[in-house]
Motif scaffolding. Structure first.
Motif, short mmCIF file in Angstrom:
data_model
loop_
_atom_site.label_atom_id
_atom_site.label_comp_id
_atom_site.label_asym_id
_atom_site.label_seq_id
_atom_site.Cartn_x
_atom_site.Cartn_y
_atom_site.Cartn_z
N ALA A 78 26.15 33.41 93.45
CA ALA A 78 26.75 34.75 93.40
C ALA A 78 25.71 35.85 93.56
O ALA A 78 25.91 36.97 93.12
CB ALA A 78 27.50 34.93 92.07
N TRP A 79 24.61 35.54 94.25
CA TRP A 79 23.51 36.50 94.31
C TRP A 79 23.91 37.81 95.00
O TRP A 79 23.44 38.88 94.62
CB TRP A 79 22.31 35.87 95.02
N GLU A 80 24.83 37.73 95.98
CA GLU A 80 25.23 38.96 96.66
C GLU A 80 26.03 39.89 95.75
O GLU A 80 25.96 41.11 95.89
CB GLU A 80 26.03 38.62 97.92
N ARG A 81 26.78 39.32 94.80
CA ARG A 81 27.49 40.16 93.83
C ARG A 81 26.51 40.81 92.85
O ARG A 81 26.77 41.89 92.31
CB ARG A 81 28.52 39.32 93.06
N MET A 82 25.39 40.13 92.60
CA MET A 82 24.38 40.66 91.70
C MET A 82 23.51 41.72 92.38
O MET A 82 22.89 42.55 91.70
CB MET A 82 23.46 39.53 91.22
N ALA A 83 23.46 41.71 93.71
CA ALA A 83 22.52 42.55 94.45
C ALA A 83 22.61 44.04 94.13
O ALA A 83 21.58 44.70 93.95
CB ALA A 83 22.69 42.30 95.95
N PRO A 84 23.80 44.64 94.08
CA PRO A 84 23.86 46.09 93.79
C PRO A 84 23.23 46.45 92.44
O PRO A 84 22.53 47.47 92.33
CB PRO A 84 25.37 46.39 93.79
N ASP A 85 23.45 45.61 91.43
CA ASP A 85 22.85 45.88 90.12
C ASP A 85 21.33 45.74 90.17
O ASP A 85 20.60 46.52 89.57
CB ASP A 85 23.42 44.94 89.06
N LEU A 86 20.85 44.72 90.89
CA LEU A 86 19.41 44.53 91.01
C LEU A 86 18.75 45.75 91.63
O LEU A 86 17.73 46.24 91.15
CB LEU A 86 19.11 43.29 91.87
N VAL A 87 19.33 46.25 92.71
CA VAL A 87 18.74 47.38 93.42
C VAL A 87 18.79 48.65 92.58
O VAL A 87 17.81 49.40 92.51
CB VAL A 87 19.44 47.59 94.78
N SER A 88 19.91 48.90 91.93
CA SER A 88 20.04 50.12 91.13
C SER A 88 19.10 50.10 89.92
O SER A 88 18.56 51.14 89.53
CB SER A 88 21.49 50.33 90.68
N GLU A 89 18.88 48.94 89.34
CA GLU A 89 17.96 48.84 88.21
C GLU A 89 16.51 48.90 88.68
O GLU A 89 15.65 49.46 88.00
CB GLU A 89 18.22 47.55 87.42
N PHE A 90 16.24 48.33 89.86
CA PHE A 90 14.89 48.40 90.41
C PHE A 90 14.52 49.86 90.71
O PHE A 90 13.37 50.27 90.53
CB PHE A 90 14.81 47.55 91.68
N ARG A 91 15.49 50.66 91.17
CA ARG A 91 15.23 52.07 91.44
C ARG A 91 14.73 52.80 90.18
O ARG A 91 13.86 53.67 90.24
CB ARG A 91 16.50 52.75 91.96
N VAL A 92 15.27 52.43 89.03
CA VAL A 92 14.84 53.04 87.78
C VAL A 92 13.37 52.75 87.51
O VAL A 92 12.60 53.63 87.12
CB VAL A 92 15.71 52.53 86.60
N ASP A 93 12.94 51.50 87.74
CA ASP A 93 11.55 51.14 87.49
C ASP A 93 10.61 51.76 88.51
O ASP A 93 9.47 52.12 88.18
CB ASP A 93 11.38 49.62 87.48
N VAL A 94 11.05 51.91 89.75
CA VAL A 94 10.21 52.58 90.75
C VAL A 94 9.94 54.01 90.33
O VAL A 94 8.82 54.52 90.46
CB VAL A 94 10.90 52.54 92.14
N GLN A 111 21.56 55.29 96.66
CA GLN A 111 20.98 56.11 95.60
C GLN A 111 21.62 55.86 94.23
O GLN A 111 21.66 56.75 93.37
CB GLN A 111 21.12 57.61 95.95
N GLU A 112 22.13 54.66 94.01
CA GLU A 112 22.76 54.37 92.72
C GLU A 112 21.70 54.00 91.68
O GLU A 112 20.71 53.33 91.99
CB GLU A 112 23.77 53.24 92.87
N VAL A 113 21.93 54.46 90.46
CA VAL A 113 21.02 54.20 89.35
C VAL A 113 21.82 53.60 88.20
O VAL A 113 22.84 54.14 87.80
CB VAL A 113 20.33 55.50 88.88
N ARG A 114 21.35 52.47 87.71
CA ARG A 114 22.07 51.81 86.63
C ARG A 114 21.08 51.02 85.78
O ARG A 114 20.18 50.37 86.31
CB ARG A 114 23.13 50.86 87.20
N VAL A 115 21.23 51.11 84.48
CA VAL A 115 20.42 50.30 83.57
C VAL A 115 21.36 49.58 82.62
O VAL A 115 22.16 50.21 81.94
CB VAL A 115 19.44 51.17 82.75
N SER A 116 21.28 48.27 82.60
CA SER A 116 22.14 47.49 81.73
C SER A 116 21.35 46.34 81.14
O SER A 116 20.64 45.63 81.86
CB SER A 116 23.34 46.94 82.51
N ALA A 117 21.46 46.18 79.84
CA ALA A 117 20.76 45.09 79.17
C ALA A 117 21.56 43.80 79.24
O ALA A 117 21.05 42.73 78.93
CB ALA A 117 20.49 45.44 77.71
N ARG A 118 22.84 43.90 79.69
CA ARG A 118 23.70 42.72 79.73
C ARG A 118 24.21 42.47 81.14
O ARG A 118 24.48 43.41 81.89
CB ARG A 118 24.90 42.91 78.79
N SER A 119 24.35 41.21 81.49
CA SER A 119 24.90 40.85 82.79
C SER A 119 25.41 39.40 82.71
O SER A 119 25.31 38.75 81.68
CB SER A 119 23.84 40.98 83.89
#
Length: 276
Positions: A171-187, A217-225
């Protein structure tokens, strides 16, 4: 002045006085002056001199006056008062500033405190990632579920066409949007980190999916997934994932996986453990 600001300035005043009172002149290379000091610890003028600010200005700050204070001055006062990293961040917040990010030291091994968490989470999988989202270490259950994971493997490598992670993460493609939005926060959190810039350039150049998601340009931080894992022996395993960060080791994050209720994950994980 609002009640909230007044309370914060009162807390700042009390905090500075308490930190000043705990330091003796000898600890900072100052003469004690002989005899009994009426002021426990350092005097205001001594803190001001150590920090390189005027006595009047420091007095106003400690009295909770409505004055403007810069980050560089807070750093000087924190150094003069020998504040710990946690105390330094607290000083920033009381003064109305955002605490600076601590620059982590390079670390290839997991501290004992985090290693203990990994061991204690068995028989469920757990692992540690560094600040660049690279795998550092995992517990026995993680090896049972994923097989051998090479230290340094990045979660973001799932965007590479030949990534081995795609084989175990259906299910990596379903996870991809969350990965990118959370990575943007760390960048954005580490704007001066050249490694983040390097990772970002590579991903944008090599993955059309990453480039498309990054452009949103989505930004999301979640401790749960939720993580769905395809194990070659027992089939699909579904875990609830919780990410934990600590102030003591801000450059690392611990990811804890628990079998999702209502799925056969727990029984399959137990059967898999018996095989190993």
């Amino acid at each position: 002045m609002s009640n909230r600001l007044r309370r914060r300035r009162e807390e700042l005043s009390a905090f500075l006085r308490s930190r000043r009172a705990r330091i003796s002149p000898g600890e900072v290379g100052l003469p004690s002056g002989g005899g009994r000091r009426r002021t426990p610890g350092l005097r205001r003028e001594e803190v001001a001199a150590l920090a390189g600010v005027s006595l009047g200005w420091y007095t106003w700050l400690e009295q909770g006056r409505d004055i403007t204070v810069t980050a560089s001055v807070l750093d000087a006062i924190g150094s003069a008062l020998r504040l710990s990293a946690a105390e330094h961040a607290h000083l920033y917040r009381l003064a109305g500033h955002v605490p600076p990010e601590r620059t982590p030291s390079h670390q290839d091994s997991v501290p004992d405190s985090l290693a203990s968490v990994l061991r204690g989470w068995d028989p469920h999988p757990a692992y540690v990632l560094d600040r660049h989202w690279r795998f550092v270490a995992g517990n026995t259950a993680l090896s049972t579920v994923f097989g051998s994971i090479t230290p340094g493997l990045s979660c973001l490598e799932v965007f590479d066409d030949d990534s081995p992670l795609r084989q175990v993460l259906p299910a990596w493609e379903r996870m991809a949007p969350d990965l990118v939005s959370e990575f943007r926060v760390d960048v954005a959190r580490y704007p001066d980190d050249p490694e983040f810039r390097h990772i970002l350039r590579r991903l944008r150049a090599n993955s059309a999916l990453f480039e498309r998601l990054w452009g949103k340009q989505e930004v999301r931080v979640s401790a749960r997934s939720t993580k769905e894992i395809d194990n070659g022996v027992v089939g699909q395993l579904t875990f609830d994932s919780v990410t934990v960060r600590t102030d003591e080791h801000p450059q690392m994050r611990v990811v804890l996986l628990s079998p999702r209720h209502g799925t056969p994950t727990a029984s399959r994980l137990a059967a898999l453990s018996v095989r190993h």
